[in-house]
Write a protein that holds these residues in place. Structure first.
Motif, PDB file in Angstrom:
ATOM      1  N   GLU A   3      -0.305 -13.347  -4.159  1.00 31.34           N
ATOM      2  CA  GLU A   3       0.973 -13.845  -4.667  1.00 31.34           C
ATOM      3  C   GLU A   3       1.734 -14.621  -3.594  1.00 31.34           C
ATOM      4  O   GLU A   3       2.330 -15.672  -3.872  1.00 31.34           O
ATOM      5  N   ALA A   4       1.716 -14.114  -2.368  1.00 33.61           N
ATOM      6  CA  ALA A   4       2.395 -14.816  -1.271  1.00 33.61           C
ATOM      7  C   ALA A   4       1.744 -16.168  -1.009  1.00 33.61           C
ATOM      8  O   ALA A   4       2.430 -17.162  -0.731  1.00 33.61           O
ATOM      9  N   LEU A   5       0.436 -16.200  -1.110  1.00 38.91           N
ATOM     10  CA  LEU A   5      -0.288 -17.446  -0.886  1.00 38.91           C
ATOM     11  C   LEU A   5       0.046 -18.476  -1.964  1.00 38.91           C
ATOM     12  O   LEU A   5       0.309 -19.651  -1.666  1.00 38.91           O
ATOM     13  N   GLU A   6       0.059 -18.041  -3.208  1.00 40.27           N
ATOM     14  CA  GLU A   6       0.298 -18.970  -4.312  1.00 40.27           C
ATOM     15  C   GLU A   6       1.742 -19.477  -4.344  1.00 40.27           C
ATOM     16  O   GLU A   6       2.005 -20.577  -4.840  1.00 40.27           O
ATOM     17  N   SER A   7       2.679 -18.694  -3.812  1.00 38.34           N
ATOM     18  CA  SER A   7       4.083 -19.110  -3.822  1.00 38.34           C
ATOM     19  C   SER A   7       4.506 -19.801  -2.525  1.00 38.34           C
ATOM     20  O   SER A   7       5.655 -20.247  -2.403  1.00 38.34           O
ATOM     21  N   PHE A   8       3.592 -19.907  -1.577  1.00 42.28           N
ATOM     22  CA  PHE A   8       3.922 -20.503  -0.285  1.00 42.28           C
ATOM     23  C   PHE A   8       4.131 -22.009  -0.439  1.00 42.28           C
ATOM     24  O   PHE A   8       3.324 -22.713  -1.059  1.00 42.28           O
ATOM     25  N   LEU A   9       5.215 -22.502   0.124  1.00 44.40           N
ATOM     26  CA  LEU A   9       5.563 -23.914   0.004  1.00 44.40           C
ATOM     27  C   LEU A   9       4.663 -24.754   0.904  1.00 44.40           C
ATOM     28  O   LEU A   9       4.572 -24.515   2.112  1.00 44.40           O
ATOM     29  N   VAL A  10       3.997 -25.729   0.313  1.00 43.17           N
ATOM     30  CA  VAL A  10       3.119 -26.619   1.075  1.00 43.17           C
ATOM     31  C   VAL A  10       3.751 -28.004   1.149  1.00 43.17           C
ATOM     32  O   VAL A  10       4.551 -28.390   0.290  1.00 43.17           O
ATOM     33  N   THR A  11       3.364 -28.753   2.173  1.00 46.18           N
ATOM     34  CA  THR A  11       4.029 -30.039   2.426  1.00 46.18           C
ATOM     35  C   THR A  11       3.073 -31.219   2.450  1.00 46.18           C
ATOM     36  O   THR A  11       3.496 -32.341   2.733  1.00 46.18           O
ATOM     37  N   SER A  12       1.801 -30.984   2.180  1.00 42.04           N
ATOM     38  CA  SER A  12       0.850 -32.096   2.198  1.00 42.04           C
ATOM     39  C   SER A  12      -0.285 -31.815   1.217  1.00 42.04           C
ATOM     40  O   SER A  12      -0.497 -30.677   0.794  1.00 42.04           O
ATOM     41  N   ARG A  13      -0.998 -32.850   0.882  1.00 42.82           N
ATOM     42  CA  ARG A  13      -2.132 -32.699  -0.024  1.00 42.82           C
ATOM     43  C   ARG A  13      -3.217 -31.817   0.603  1.00 42.82           C
ATOM     44  O   ARG A  13      -3.864 -31.021  -0.084  1.00 42.82           O
ATOM     45  N   ALA A  14      -3.387 -31.948   1.906  1.00 41.29           N
ATOM     46  CA  ALA A  14      -4.388 -31.130   2.597  1.00 41.29           C
ATOM     47  C   ALA A  14      -4.048 -29.645   2.474  1.00 41.29           C
ATOM     48  O   ALA A  14      -4.937 -28.805   2.270  1.00 41.29           O
ATOM     49  N   GLU A  15      -2.762 -29.306   2.587  1.00 43.39           N
ATOM     50  CA  GLU A  15      -2.354 -27.911   2.459  1.00 43.39           C
ATOM     51  C   GLU A  15      -2.504 -27.419   1.022  1.00 43.39           C
ATOM     52  O   GLU A  15      -2.827 -26.251   0.793  1.00 43.39           O
ATOM     53  N   VAL A  16      -2.267 -28.303   0.064  1.00 42.31           N
ATOM     54  CA  VAL A  16      -2.476 -27.937  -1.342  1.00 42.31           C
ATOM     55  C   VAL A  16      -3.934 -27.554  -1.573  1.00 42.31           C
ATOM     56  O   VAL A  16      -4.241 -26.535  -2.206  1.00 42.31           O
ATOM     57  N   GLU A  17      -4.832 -28.357  -1.041  1.00 44.06           N
ATOM     58  CA  GLU A  17      -6.261 -28.092  -1.211  1.00 44.06           C
ATOM     59  C   GLU A  17      -6.685 -26.834  -0.457  1.00 44.06           C
ATOM     60  O   GLU A  17      -7.503 -26.052  -0.951  1.00 44.06           O
ATOM     61  N   MET A  18      -6.123 -26.635   0.736  1.00 43.39           N
ATOM     62  CA  MET A  18      -6.455 -25.443   1.516  1.00 43.39           C
ATOM     63  C   MET A  18      -5.979 -24.188   0.798  1.00 43.39           C
ATOM     64  O   MET A  18      -6.709 -23.191   0.703  1.00 43.39           O
ATOM     65  N   ARG A  19      -4.761 -24.219   0.285  1.00 45.41           N
ATOM     66  CA  ARG A  19      -4.223 -23.064  -0.438  1.00 45.41           C
ATOM     67  C   ARG A  19      -5.073 -22.742  -1.658  1.00 45.41           C
ATOM     68  O   ARG A  19      -5.379 -21.571  -1.927  1.00 45.41           O
ATOM     69  N   ALA A  20      -5.469 -23.761  -2.392  1.00 46.35           N
ATOM     70  CA  ALA A  20      -6.279 -23.548  -3.590  1.00 46.35           C
ATOM     71  C   ALA A  20      -7.642 -22.953  -3.239  1.00 46.35           C
ATOM     72  O   ALA A  20      -8.144 -22.060  -3.933  1.00 46.35           O
ATOM     73  N   ALA A  21      -8.233 -23.434  -2.151  1.00 50.66           N
ATOM     74  CA  ALA A  21      -9.554 -22.942  -1.749  1.00 50.66           C
ATOM     75  C   ALA A  21      -9.493 -21.474  -1.332  1.00 50.66           C
ATOM     76  O   ALA A  21     -10.355 -20.665  -1.714  1.00 50.66           O
ATOM     77  N   ILE A  22      -8.467 -21.108  -0.553  1.00 48.65           N
ATOM     78  CA  ILE A  22      -8.328 -19.716  -0.122  1.00 48.65           C
ATOM     79  C   ILE A  22      -8.036 -18.815  -1.318  1.00 48.65           C
ATOM     80  O   ILE A  22      -8.627 -17.739  -1.467  1.00 48.65           O
ATOM     81  N   ALA A  23      -7.129 -19.261  -2.184  1.00 49.79           N
ATOM     82  CA  ALA A  23      -6.747 -18.453  -3.349  1.00 49.79           C
ATOM     83  C   ALA A  23      -7.931 -18.222  -4.271  1.00 49.79           C
ATOM     84  O   ALA A  23      -8.100 -17.122  -4.819  1.00 49.79           O
ATOM     85  N   ARG A  24      -8.748 -19.234  -4.449  1.00 50.46           N
ATOM     86  CA  ARG A  24      -9.911 -19.097  -5.330  1.00 50.46           C
ATOM     87  C   ARG A  24     -10.873 -18.034  -4.813  1.00 50.46           C
ATOM     88  O   ARG A  24     -11.377 -17.208  -5.578  1.00 50.46           O
ATOM     89  N   ARG A  25     -11.119 -18.017  -3.525  1.00 49.78           N
ATOM     90  CA  ARG A  25     -12.046 -17.040  -2.948  1.00 49.78           C
ATOM     91  C   ARG A  25     -11.429 -15.648  -2.908  1.00 49.78           C
ATOM     92  O   ARG A  25     -12.116 -14.644  -3.106  1.00 49.78           O
TER      93      ARG A  25
END
Length: 295
Positions: free
Chosen positions: A130-152
């Motif tokens: 939940e903390a990961l999914e609600s964490f504010l990201v500031t770039s497309r790279a961070e969006v992709e990184m967050r999605a990859a970590i959350a998926r696993r």
């Protein structure tokens, strides 16, 4: 020369009579001291788990056993899928490291995960997601990184959030407990549970204070899957010894040198890859090899 050294070591073990009986040399008992960690090393089907069970029984110490394949028929047996983890007060850096190492995340991803949980209230594993999914990201790279970590992470959370047996309660028991990891389907799940157990057990023995005498055993079956996970894992193992925890690493691969330096080694069956001059089962203490018949 090495024969004289081995005889001297054998004589010392016999005179002190301390430790756990592990073998016979020329009909004379050979004892394993428990003032350090222990590595039980041997190829597949060489009797490593059988010997580990004997050490647990003969030591008389309460033990916590991480059973990767369902071979340990000792004490209270708990399915790892039924465990509940209380992460309140858990160090956030260590939490990110453990999850990252379990999921094989790279350093930038582990640091990103740490940033996500750093200021979050984490009571259970699901709170990390939940903390990961609600964490504010500031770039497309961070969006992709967050999605990859959350998926696993999501795959693991679905399994580890169902438990009702408090792990903290099991860690407090003064009896042998087997945590059965064999029912977990994913390799990453087994690694994560193992690392959580190691970290939480270290925290508990640390609170109990320094002890030169062994107070508890932690048996890690298939330890090659855990000990190679990074410096933070080996640090927890090394430091736990001063608080009375003895870690028994059961493995078919030679551990890193820093692990060997801090451990006694039992070879259940020699193998050319082990690079040790022995033709049969042996106990290795401070570079001295005592060949023996395991009993």
């Amino acid at each position: 020369m090495w024969i004289l050294a081995a005889l001297a070591l054998l004589a010392l073990l016999l005179l002190t009579g301390e430790g756990v009986l592990v073998g016979l040399r020329w009909g004379v008992p050979v004892f394993l001291p428990l003032d350090r960690h222990v590595v039980v090393l041997g190829p597949t089907r060489s009797g490593k788990s059988r010997l580990a069970k004997k050490i647990v029984r003969r030591s008389g110490l309460p033990a916590l056993i991480l059973d990767w394949v369902g071979e340990y028929d000792l004490g209270l047996r708990v399915d790892a899928r039924h465990l509940r983890y209380d992460l309140r007060g858990f160090d956030k850096k260590l939490l990110a490291e453990i999850i990252g190492l379990s999921l094989n995340l790279n350093e930038p991803s582990i640091y990103f995960l740490y940033r996500a949980v750093r200021n979050a209230e984490v009571k259970r594993i699901g709170d990390v997601l939940e903390a990961l999914e609600s964490f504010l990201v500031t770039s497309r790279a961070e969006v992709e990184m967050r999605a990859a970590i959350a998926r696993r992470l999501e795959y693991i959370v679905e399994v580890l959030e169902r438990g009702r047996v408090p792990l903290d309660l099991l860690l407090r028991l003064r009896r042998t407990v087997v945590i059965d990891l064999s029912r977990l389907r994913l390799y990453e799940e087994k690694v994560l549970v193992s690392l959580f157990v190691l970290a939480l057990l270290y925290d508990r023995v640390q609170k109990e204070g320094v002890s030169r005498q062994p107070r508890k055993l932690l048996v890690v079956d298939e330890a090659q899957n855990v000990i190679k996970r990074g410096d933070v894992v080996r640090h927890l193992v090394f430091e736990s010894a001063k608080f009375g925890l003895r870690v028994l690493l059961v493995t078919n691969e030679v551990p890193p040198d820093d692990v060997l330096v801090h451990s006694y080694i039992i070879i259940t069956r020699p193998h050319m890859m082990y690079k040790l001059q022995t033709k049969r089962s042996a106990l290795v203490i401070d570079n001295k090899v005592v060949e023996m018949k395991i009993v």
